[in-house]
Structure formats: structure tokens, C-alpha cells
Design a protein around this motif. Sequence first.
Motif, PDB file in Angstrom:
ATOM      1  N   MET A   1       0.351  -1.527   0.298  1.00  0.00           N
ATOM      2  CA  MET A   1       0.037   0.080  -0.213  1.00  0.00           C
ATOM      3  C   MET A   1       1.050   1.471   0.062  1.00  0.00           C
ATOM      4  O   MET A   1       1.876   0.869   0.124  1.00  0.00           O
ATOM      5  N   GLY A   2       0.446   2.389  -0.321  1.00  0.00           N
ATOM      6  CA  GLY A   2       1.126   3.589  -0.683  1.00  0.00           C
ATOM      7  C   GLY A   2       0.268   4.758  -0.590  1.00  0.00           C
ATOM      8  O   GLY A   2      -1.104   4.520   0.186  1.00  0.00           O
ATOM      9  N   ALA A   4      -0.575   7.870  -3.141  1.00  0.00           N
ATOM     10  CA  ALA A   4      -0.753   8.407  -4.764  1.00  0.00           C
ATOM     11  C   ALA A   4      -1.892  10.004  -4.955  1.00  0.00           C
ATOM     12  O   ALA A   4      -2.253  10.425  -3.970  1.00  0.00           O
ATOM     13  N   ALA A  91      -5.082   4.369  -6.429  1.00  0.00           N
ATOM     14  CA  ALA A  91      -3.310   4.095  -7.510  1.00  0.00           C
ATOM     15  C   ALA A  91      -2.734   4.083  -6.209  1.00  0.00           C
ATOM     16  O   ALA A  91      -1.616   3.018  -6.288  1.00  0.00           O
ATOM     17  N   ALA A  92      -3.686   4.377  -4.982  1.00  0.00           N
ATOM     18  CA  ALA A  92      -2.667   4.328  -4.008  1.00  0.00           C
ATOM     19  C   ALA A  92      -2.484   2.706  -2.950  1.00  0.00           C
ATOM     20  O   ALA A  92      -1.553   1.971  -2.911  1.00  0.00           O
ATOM     21  N   ALA A  93      -3.524   2.236  -3.609  1.00  0.00           N
ATOM     22  CA  ALA A  93      -3.840   0.726  -2.982  1.00  0.00           C
ATOM     23  C   ALA A  93      -3.181  -0.444  -4.270  1.00  0.00           C
ATOM     24  O   ALA A  93      -3.326  -1.622  -4.410  1.00  0.00           O
ATOM     25  N   ASN A  94      -1.965   0.185  -5.187  1.00  0.00           N
ATOM     26  CA  ASN A  94      -1.685  -0.757  -5.922  1.00  0.00           C
ATOM     27  C   ASN A  94      -2.669  -1.090  -7.233  1.00  0.00           C
ATOM     28  O   ASN A  94      -2.109  -1.916  -7.575  1.00  0.00           O
ATOM     29  N   THR A  95      -3.681  -0.692  -6.882  1.00  0.00           N
ATOM     30  CA  THR A  95      -4.619  -1.664  -8.162  1.00  0.00           C
ATOM     31  C   THR A  95      -4.853  -1.315  -9.715  1.00  0.00           C
ATOM     32  O   THR A  95      -4.745  -2.063 -10.116  1.00  0.00           O
ATOM     33  N   PRO A  97      -1.919   1.633 -12.004  1.00  0.00           N
ATOM     34  CA  PRO A  97      -0.520   2.619 -12.359  1.00  0.00           C
ATOM     35  C   PRO A  97      -0.902   3.679 -12.111  1.00  0.00           C
ATOM     36  O   PRO A  97      -2.277   4.432 -12.483  1.00  0.00           O
ATOM     37  N   SER A  98       0.141   4.766 -11.259  1.00  0.00           N
ATOM     38  CA  SER A  98      -0.358   6.300 -11.691  1.00  0.00           C
ATOM     39  C   SER A  98       0.351   7.645 -12.512  1.00  0.00           C
ATOM     40  O   SER A  98      -0.194   7.924 -12.354  1.00  0.00           O
ATOM     41  N   GLU A  99       0.850   6.497 -13.455  1.00  0.00           N
ATOM     42  CA  GLU A  99       1.102   7.225 -13.784  1.00  0.00           C
ATOM     43  C   GLU A  99       1.079   8.204 -14.724  1.00  0.00           C
ATOM     44  O   GLU A  99       1.454   9.371 -14.987  1.00  0.00           O
ATOM     45  N   ARG A 169      -4.358   1.565 -16.847  1.00  0.00           N
ATOM     46  CA  ARG A 169      -3.998   0.254 -17.167  1.00  0.00           C
ATOM     47  C   ARG A 169      -3.234   0.217 -18.128  1.00  0.00           C
ATOM     48  O   ARG A 169      -2.545  -0.808 -18.901  1.00  0.00           O
TER      49      ARG A 169
END
Length: 506
Positions: A1-2, A4, A91-95, A97-99, A169
Motif C-alpha cells: 500500500m502507499g 498516490a 492508485a494508492a492501493a496499487n490497483t 498504475p499512477s503514471e 492501465r
Amino acid sequence: MGLARSWSVALFGVDGLAVEIEADVGTGQPKTQLLGLPDAALHESKERVKAAVRNSAEEWPKQRVVLGLSPAAMPKGGSGYDLAIACATLAAANTVPSERLAGTVLIGELALDGRVRAVRGVLPSLLAARRAGLCRAVVPTETLPEAALVDGVELLGATRLAEVLSWLRGADDVLTSPPTPAEQPLPASPDLEDVLGQPEARWALEVAAAGAHHLLLTGPPGTGKTMLAQRLIGLLPPLTNDEALAVTAVHSVAGMLTPESPLVTLPPYVSLHHSTSIAALVGGGAGLAKPGAVSRAHRGVLFLDEACEFGPRTLEALRTALEEGEVRLARRDGIVRYPARFQLVMATNPCPCAPPKEIDCCCTSTVRRRYSAKLSGPLLDRVDLRVRMRPLTAMTGAEAGTPEPTGLVRERVLKARARATARWSAHGYTWTTNAEVPGPVLRREFALPRQSTSLLDRGLASGVLTGRGADRCLRVAWTLSDLSESDRPTADHVAAALEFRERRSA
């Protein structure tokens, strides 16, 4: 987790500010916390977004989710943040991509089933995003024609949240590109030749159109006051690109745009009933004020029929807008500014009984004075042209005189406006009409000979004319000069301008 980030826009009237949305998904009890002074509609977005994510075949994080909207000290409201909140959280849950979130503004309300709904104010929001350096925007597909008015921003339209997540994605063909703008047919406007007689009122209407002056029409019912006001729009030139964007931004915030006509290219015409409230006239509402009729009529015409039937406080609320060309409204969540540079046209009867001929009036002098006094001196001082309508005595054009059509009058108006614009621009000014020129500029840089302004001096000395009234006479004199293709106003032009102000409404 992170962590975004995504971007959206906060609107304050027609002014916008880019808002950074940070989503932090970490350990802790499952809970979603929204920070950044959200209002009730924005606070409820947590549940809307959760349902939309679940119904888009995605999973909402089962950890603690903290959403921060920055600038944190600025109140934020509305449902247009939903799409940005959903994308930042996933995106913060890595579901996803955040690019692609970098440099992209996301605007749209989410339905519980994942549909992306249209919101108000897309045009001013994208203008603010462009100023903030954001180069790409994802908006509801329904608002793409409106969004396409903003140059320099890559536009994509979304119908469902699932489409936006697929685009994040890496899928490039799931979002809709803006359509090719179609040529909008110009609506037919009523013609001046429909109005029988009234040569003085017709001339006043032409002068008003040429200089963007305010107008008061006084006369018995059925003499053509409303018809003349409706035909003023047909004499005005189309809006310039900058004017069209400014008018369209107000209409976007007011929720009046349609996908078929996303750009307002003609001067708007707003007609009000005498029961209109102050909030409906100048703007109002809880939280942040919404635009009122004076702002919807920006760069167009605001028509008040039966002006003496309006409440005194309602009429007095017009004074600041007439003088400054904008309204500033303070409410709980802040102060908003809306443009309000319109032409005011008022129509009124001379008295309550309003017979076809004045000789048949049964009102006492006190009643007549009380009726006309509803239009206060300070308000009338801001009205450049005051005209008494003639009683209608003939129903055929042959007897009343052959009326000029709108096209012929419009040619003279456009020539006069072109002369005014060329004159002011030659001296480095951006004014396009004589009504916009400040009085000090007319008195100093464009001062007329003393013999031309002697009537104004006598009016000021006797107290018949105020300083504001003298300035407005000068503006009308310059318009009369432009219509007659003279280099500068003469004493006759000044006298004619003063005569317009001396005509009483009762």
C-alpha cells in the motif's frame, strides 16, 4: 500500500484553482477519512465513490484510507471531485498504475453504478487547470463539446469509471475524443420593422446599441416597449472569442449549457418578472453564491418589464453592477466574483391606471409621483437614455410610416462601434464601446471645447445634472458622433445627449 496523487479543480464563481488530491492507504481499521474542508456534498462522496468502485468490478481497499485535498485551508464543495478521488485511492492501493495521473485533471461525479455524470463549470475548471500547467483532462463525455472550447489541453471523455481505470492501465481506445465542433445555426431574431411608429424610441434603441447605453422606455401598455427591447439583441454584434468564453463560463457555472450549443456566441437576453428576488437578480445561495440574472446577461441585455412594479430593494441592488460591471457576493464559504457588464433596458407605464392616452388618466398627481418614484434618483442617474413612447394611433405601416428593418439599422450600429473601437485602441485602450470609457478619460484626454459643453456646465451649476450624469452625457455624445461619422462631438451632439436624460418617466 502507499501514496498516490490526482488533480481536480475547485471553483469560486468563474474563477478556479487546481486541487491536489492525495490518497494514503495504510494499516489500521478500515475507514475512509476526507480532509481539506469538504462541504456536505463532497463529504458524501466517500460513499458514492465506494459504491461506484464496487460496481465497476473493483475492490475498495480494506485498510485505512486518508484523502487530503490541498490547499487544505480552502473550503471545497460539490461532487466534481468523485472521479479524481476514486482514481487516486485505487492508485494508492496499487490497483491501477499512477503514471497517467501526473499532469491530468479529472472532473466528474460518480453514480453508484459507476457512471460518470456531468457537473457544472467544466469550462472555467479547465481554464484554471490550463493556468496551473495541467496538460490533460478526463471529463464526462456529455461535457466534451463544452470542454473542447479550451485550447492547449488534451481532452478525453469518460462514460463509466471502468473506462477510466482501463485507460490508467494502458488502454488507449477506451476513452472518447472530443467531437469536431459543428457550425451552430444562428437563431432568428425578431425584426424592428414589426414595431409600428415610435421614431424617438427607435432612435434611442439605435443609440443604445451603438454605445452599449442603458435605456428606459415609458409609455402606455401596447405601444411596443417590450417589442423594442426584444429587438435590441438583433442590433448587437456577435461576441468576440474572449467575450464568448467569459459568457459561456458564467452559463456553465449556472448549468445552462447544452451539448448542442456549448458556446454562447450571441449576446444573451434575460427578461425578468417583477416578482424576481434580490438573490435571483444579482446571485445568491448557501455556501458559495451562484450567478444571478445580471451575470447571465453579461455582454448582453437585461430587460425589466414593468420596472416600477419591482421592489425598491431589488432595483437598488442593480446600482453597483451597473457602475462596476461585476458583482461580488459574500457567503459562508467565501467571496465570489461574477462579471455583470450588461445593457439594462427598463420598461414602465407612466402611472398605475395607464390609459392609452394620457388625457384619460384618472390618477392624482400624488399617485403618479409615488409610482414613478419607485425608480430612485441614483438608479435613474445611471440610465443614459430615457424615452417617452407615443400612443399608438395607426395599425398600418403606411399611416405610421415605413419602419426600417433590423438589418439596415444594424449596419449603422456596427459602423459606429467600429469607429469607437478604432478610436480607443489607437490610444492604447481596450474598450470596445463608449459606455465603458471612464469619465476622467473623457474629461482630460478627450476633452471637448468649452462651447460644446456649456450646456453641461449650466446643468451642473443649477443642480439639474450630477457629475455621473455629465459623464454619461459625454459618452452618449461620443456615440451620437460615431453614428453621424463625425470626428468628435459637437454642441448639438451634447445637447441631444442631455435631452435624452431630461425626458421624465412621469
